[in-house]
Design an enzyme around this catalytic site. Structure first.
Site, PDB file in Angstrom:
ATOM      1  N   ARG A  12       3.919  -4.604  -3.170  1.00  0.00           N
ATOM      2  CA  ARG A  12       3.507  -5.564  -4.194  1.00  0.00           C
ATOM      3  C   ARG A  12       2.887  -4.807  -5.360  1.00  0.00           C
ATOM      4  O   ARG A  12       1.989  -4.005  -5.166  1.00  0.00           O
ATOM      5  CB  ARG A  12       2.428  -6.513  -3.650  1.00  0.00           C
ATOM      6  CG  ARG A  12       2.907  -7.497  -2.676  1.00  0.00           C
ATOM      7  CD  ARG A  12       1.981  -8.671  -2.533  1.00  0.00           C
ATOM      8  NE  ARG A  12       0.547  -8.411  -2.587  1.00  0.00           N
ATOM      9  CZ  ARG A  12      -0.359  -9.366  -2.496  1.00  0.00           C
ATOM     10  NH1 ARG A  12       0.022 -10.623  -2.339  1.00  0.00           N
ATOM     11  NH2 ARG A  12      -1.636  -9.086  -2.540  1.00  0.00           N
ATOM     12  N   THR A  63       0.670  -7.691 -10.730  1.00  0.00           N
ATOM     13  CA  THR A  63       1.414  -8.957 -10.826  1.00  0.00           C
ATOM     14  C   THR A  63       1.629  -9.631  -9.476  1.00  0.00           C
ATOM     15  O   THR A  63       2.040 -10.791  -9.430  1.00  0.00           O
ATOM     16  CB  THR A  63       2.810  -8.699 -11.424  1.00  0.00           C
ATOM     17  OG1 THR A  63       3.533  -7.851 -10.503  1.00  0.00           O
ATOM     18  CG2 THR A  63       2.713  -8.022 -12.778  1.00  0.00           C
ATOM     19  N   ASP A  66      -6.109  -5.555   3.832  1.00  0.00           N
ATOM     20  CA  ASP A  66      -4.816  -4.916   3.569  1.00  0.00           C
ATOM     21  C   ASP A  66      -4.234  -4.364   4.870  1.00  0.00           C
ATOM     22  O   ASP A  66      -4.752  -3.393   5.432  1.00  0.00           O
ATOM     23  CB  ASP A  66      -4.999  -3.795   2.536  1.00  0.00           C
ATOM     24  CG  ASP A  66      -3.660  -3.274   2.057  1.00  0.00           C
ATOM     25  OD1 ASP A  66      -2.862  -2.817   2.900  1.00  0.00           O
ATOM     26  OD2 ASP A  66      -3.388  -3.338   0.854  1.00  0.00           O
ATOM     27  N   ASP A 106      -3.002  -0.583   4.796  1.00  0.00           N
ATOM     28  CA  ASP A 106      -4.113   0.376   4.768  1.00  0.00           C
ATOM     29  C   ASP A 106      -4.865   0.399   6.097  1.00  0.00           C
ATOM     30  O   ASP A 106      -5.275   1.472   6.563  1.00  0.00           O
ATOM     31  CB  ASP A 106      -5.074   0.031   3.627  1.00  0.00           C
ATOM     32  CG  ASP A 106      -4.547   0.477   2.270  1.00  0.00           C
ATOM     33  OD1 ASP A 106      -3.680   1.380   2.241  1.00  0.00           O
ATOM     34  OD2 ASP A 106      -4.989  -0.073   1.258  1.00  0.00           O
TER      35      ASP A 106
END
Ligand code: PRP
Ligand code: URA
Length: 212
Positions: free
Chosen positions: A103, A107, A199, A202
């Site tokens: 991603r 945006t 995330d 991560d």
């Protein structure tokens, strides 16, 4: 007809709670993703076609079953990688096709960076693996690629989805089956799932450098 399955299994909810906990280490996070992937795959594979297979046991002959469909696992890089091995254990003959999507942070739009799907000879069933279904942009891009390949039956397995992400996939690809551990109510201003787990890539790969 809607094809959305949200698990209410106690083991899914138990492991999911540990997964969401910000104090869970990457080692434990990866183990939890494996457990949750197996539990969700169990539901996602319930309708797979089987055909007869004749075998000899040590005592007699019998007719058993084998999977009849050609199946592909399609992890979305990076975070989907953590879901491959537990599902490959369940479906050892599956093909594995990787799709690279991330991603754009500004945006939240998906950016394609790896796709080696063949042009011909599609599998019968593709299982898209990505722990997070947030806006639905990445999943939709993956399903687009699989549809272009010619795959007729597509199943998306995600550990946590947002309602917005589920709606986006259902609107664009109503025949896709979606299997999730939980559907969370909202996305925040930067399109992270809330309450979510942060995330997933991560936390899986221990690359989380900035905690809010
Ligand atoms: C995450 C996640 C999904 C995507 C979900 O990947 O693993 O692929 O975001 O968001 P969406 O539904 O709004 O598209 P990310 O882009 O962080 O890449 P990574 O797995 O390499 O960390
Ligand atoms: N990607 C993630 O890893 N987590 C989110 O909440 C949204 C996108």
């Amino acid at each position: 007809m809607l094809h959305v399955f949200e698990s209410d299994h106690p083991l899914v909810q138990y492991h999911l709670t540990q997964l969401r906990d910000k104090n869970t280490s990457p080692v434990e996070f990866r183990a939890l993703i494996r457990r949750l992937s197996s539990l969700l795959a169990f539901e996602a594979t319930r309708d797979l076609a089987v055909r007869d297979r004749s075998i000899q046991t040590p005592l007699t002959s019998m007719v058993g079953s084998e999977l009849a469909a050609k199946i592909a696992l399609v992890p979305i890089l990076r975070a989907g990688l953590g879901m491959v091995d537990p599902i490959l254990d369940l479906i050892p003959a599956a093909e594995v096709w990787h799709l690279g999507l991330y991603r754009d942070e500004a945006t939240a739009q998906p950016v394609r960076y790896y796709n080696k799907l063949p042009q011909t000879n599609p599998v019968d069933v593709a299982m898209v693996l990505d722990p997070m279904l947030a806006t639905g942009g990445s999943a939709t891009a993956a399903i687009e690629s699989l549809t272009e390949w010619g795959v007729r039956s597509i199943k998306l397995i995600s550990v946590i989805a947002s309602q917005e992400g589920v709606d986006a996939v259902v609107t664009r690809f109503p025949e896709t089956q979606i299997f999730v551990g939980a559907i969370d109510p909202e996305l925040n201003a930067v399109k992270y799932i809330v309450p979510g787990l942060g995330d997933a890539g991560d936390r899986t790969f221990n690359t989380l450098r900035y905690l809010e």
